[in-house]
Scaffold this motif. Structure first.
Motif, short mmCIF file in Angstrom:
data_model
loop_
_atom_site.label_atom_id
_atom_site.label_comp_id
_atom_site.label_asym_id
_atom_site.label_seq_id
_atom_site.Cartn_x
_atom_site.Cartn_y
_atom_site.Cartn_z
N SER A 153 8.68 -11.00 0.93
CA SER A 153 9.11 -10.55 2.26
C SER A 153 9.88 -9.25 2.17
CB SER A 153 9.99 -11.61 2.92
OG SER A 153 9.25 -12.75 3.21
N VAL A 154 10.76 -9.16 1.19
CA VAL A 154 11.55 -7.93 0.99
C VAL A 154 10.61 -6.76 0.66
CG1 VAL A 154 13.24 -6.80 -0.52
CG2 VAL A 154 13.66 -9.13 0.33
N LEU A 155 9.64 -7.00 -0.19
CA LEU A 155 8.68 -5.94 -0.54
C LEU A 155 7.89 -5.49 0.69
CD1 LEU A 155 7.31 -7.35 -3.93
CD2 LEU A 155 8.75 -5.32 -3.63
N ALA A 156 7.47 -6.45 1.53
CA ALA A 156 6.70 -6.10 2.73
C ALA A 156 7.56 -5.29 3.70
CB ALA A 156 6.19 -7.37 3.41
N ARG A 157 8.83 -5.67 3.87
CA ARG A 157 9.71 -4.90 4.76
C ARG A 157 9.96 -3.50 4.21
NH1 ARG A 157 12.25 -10.01 5.23
NH2 ARG A 157 13.84 -9.46 3.69
N SER A 158 10.10 -3.40 2.90
CA SER A 158 10.30 -2.09 2.27
C SER A 158 9.06 -1.22 2.43
CB SER A 158 10.63 -2.26 0.78
OG SER A 158 11.83 -2.99 0.62
N ALA A 159 7.88 -1.84 2.34
CA ALA A 159 6.63 -1.10 2.53
C ALA A 159 6.56 -0.54 3.94
CB ALA A 159 5.43 -2.00 2.24
N LYS A 160 7.08 -1.30 4.90
CA LYS A 160 7.08 -0.83 6.29
C LYS A 160 7.96 0.42 6.44
CE LYS A 160 6.53 -3.13 10.59
NZ LYS A 160 6.59 -4.39 11.28
N ILE A 161 9.09 0.41 5.75
CA ILE A 161 9.98 1.59 5.78
C ILE A 161 9.28 2.78 5.15
CG2 ILE A 161 12.14 2.53 4.86
CD1 ILE A 161 13.26 -0.39 5.10
N GLU A 162 8.64 2.54 4.00
CA GLU A 162 7.95 3.64 3.31
C GLU A 162 6.76 4.16 4.12
OE1 GLU A 162 8.59 5.43 0.55
OE2 GLU A 162 10.49 4.33 0.40
N ALA A 163 6.14 3.30 4.91
CA ALA A 163 4.99 3.70 5.71
C ALA A 163 5.37 4.81 6.70
CB ALA A 163 4.42 2.50 6.46
N ALA A 164 6.61 4.79 7.15
CA ALA A 164 7.07 5.80 8.11
C ALA A 164 7.01 7.21 7.52
CB ALA A 164 8.49 5.49 8.56
N TYR A 165 7.03 7.30 6.18
CA TYR A 165 7.00 8.62 5.52
C TYR A 165 5.60 9.00 5.07
CZ TYR A 165 11.98 7.66 5.35
OH TYR A 165 13.27 7.36 5.70
N GLY A 166 4.58 8.32 5.60
CA GLY A 166 3.21 8.53 5.15
C GLY A 166 2.47 9.68 5.81
N GLY A 167 3.16 10.53 6.51
CA GLY A 167 2.52 11.68 7.14
C GLY A 167 1.45 11.26 8.13
N SER A 168 0.29 11.89 8.03
CA SER A 168 -0.78 11.60 8.97
C SER A 168 -1.35 10.18 8.78
CB SER A 168 -1.90 12.62 8.83
OG SER A 168 -2.46 12.57 7.53
N PHE A 169 -1.03 9.57 7.65
CA PHE A 169 -1.49 8.20 7.38
C PHE A 169 -0.45 7.16 7.79
CE2 PHE A 169 -4.33 10.59 4.73
CZ PHE A 169 -5.49 9.84 4.68
N SER A 170 0.63 7.63 8.38
CA SER A 170 1.75 6.75 8.71
C SER A 170 1.33 5.54 9.55
CB SER A 170 2.84 7.54 9.43
OG SER A 170 3.94 6.72 9.69
N ALA A 171 0.52 5.75 10.58
CA ALA A 171 0.11 4.65 11.46
C ALA A 171 -0.72 3.62 10.69
CB ALA A 171 -0.68 5.18 12.65
N ALA A 172 -1.64 4.09 9.86
CA ALA A 172 -2.48 3.17 9.07
C ALA A 172 -1.63 2.40 8.06
CB ALA A 172 -3.58 3.94 8.35
N LEU A 173 -0.69 3.09 7.42
CA LEU A 173 0.18 2.43 6.45
C LEU A 173 1.10 1.41 7.15
CD1 LEU A 173 1.18 5.49 4.22
CD2 LEU A 173 -0.49 3.71 3.69
#
Length: 199
Positions: A153-173
């Motif tokens: 769960s912690v890893l999934a929440r952290s992935a969500k935070i990192e997804a915000a920095y994904g540039g143009s792929f942010s929405a997909a991430l």
């Protein structure tokens, strides 16, 4: 006869636990596939999704660890089935011997009485102790698995935070990380069911 009925209930409980284990294994396999897809997506996103890629890889490891933990639980349930089955066989044997005892008299009956007293007390108690020990181990393993799932769960929440920095792929991430969260929540529910069946 009530002891046999009790063992039937124990077998039904083990079957329900096994069904939840199968559900978690299927979900862990799904997380593994999702993580591999997420790693490929993060590679396409490039440097902006480097953190997301690392977390996706960790989620893949989590899925593998979870599958291994479920295999341990599955083996434990097989051990529990063997113990309960041995208890049922012992009870049936005791009933057969008891019927024979009722048909005998004198010294033969006295010998059967001694046999029954020694066998019934030790054999039944030993089987019950084995089942109790296996249930304690199973409960502890379920608790350990719950801690592992909390890490997921912690890893999934952290992935969500990192997804915000994904540039143009942010929405997909972000979608992928939400899928991770949802899938791990399913595992939490299965573990809650496992705990209920174990109590």
């Amino acid at each position: 006869m009530s002891q046999i009925a009790g063992t039937g209930g124990e077998l039904r409980r083990i079957v329900r636990i096994n069904e939840e284990i199968k559900s978690v294994v299927a979900t862990a396999f799904k997380i593994n596939l999702m993580a591999m897809n997420a790693i490929f997506l993060a590679k396409r996103a490039g440097q902006a999704a480097l953190g997301f890629s690392v977390l996706s890889n960790e989620l893949r490891r989590f899925a593998t660890d979870l599958q291994q933990q479920m295999e341990v639980l599955r083996q434990m349930t097989h051990g529990s089935v063997a113990s309960v089955t041995a208890l049922v066989k012992t009870e049936r044997l005791n009933r057969v011997v008891d019927r024979m005892r009722n048909e005998l008299s004198g010294q033969a009956r006295a010998m059967i009485d001694r046999y029954l007293r020694s066998r019934q007390s030790t054999s039944f108690v030993l089987h019950q102790e084995a089942i109790a020990t296996q249930n304690r181990r199973l409960s502890q393993t379920i608790a350990d698995t719950a801690q592992l799932v909390e890490l997921g769960s912690v890893l999934a929440r952290s992935a969500k935070i990192e997804a915000a920095y994904g540039g143009s792929f942010s929405a997909a991430l972000m979608q992928v990380s939400s899928d991770f969260e949802h899938t791990i929540a399913e595992i939490h529910r299965s573990l809650e069911q496992l705990s209920r069946h174990q109590d």
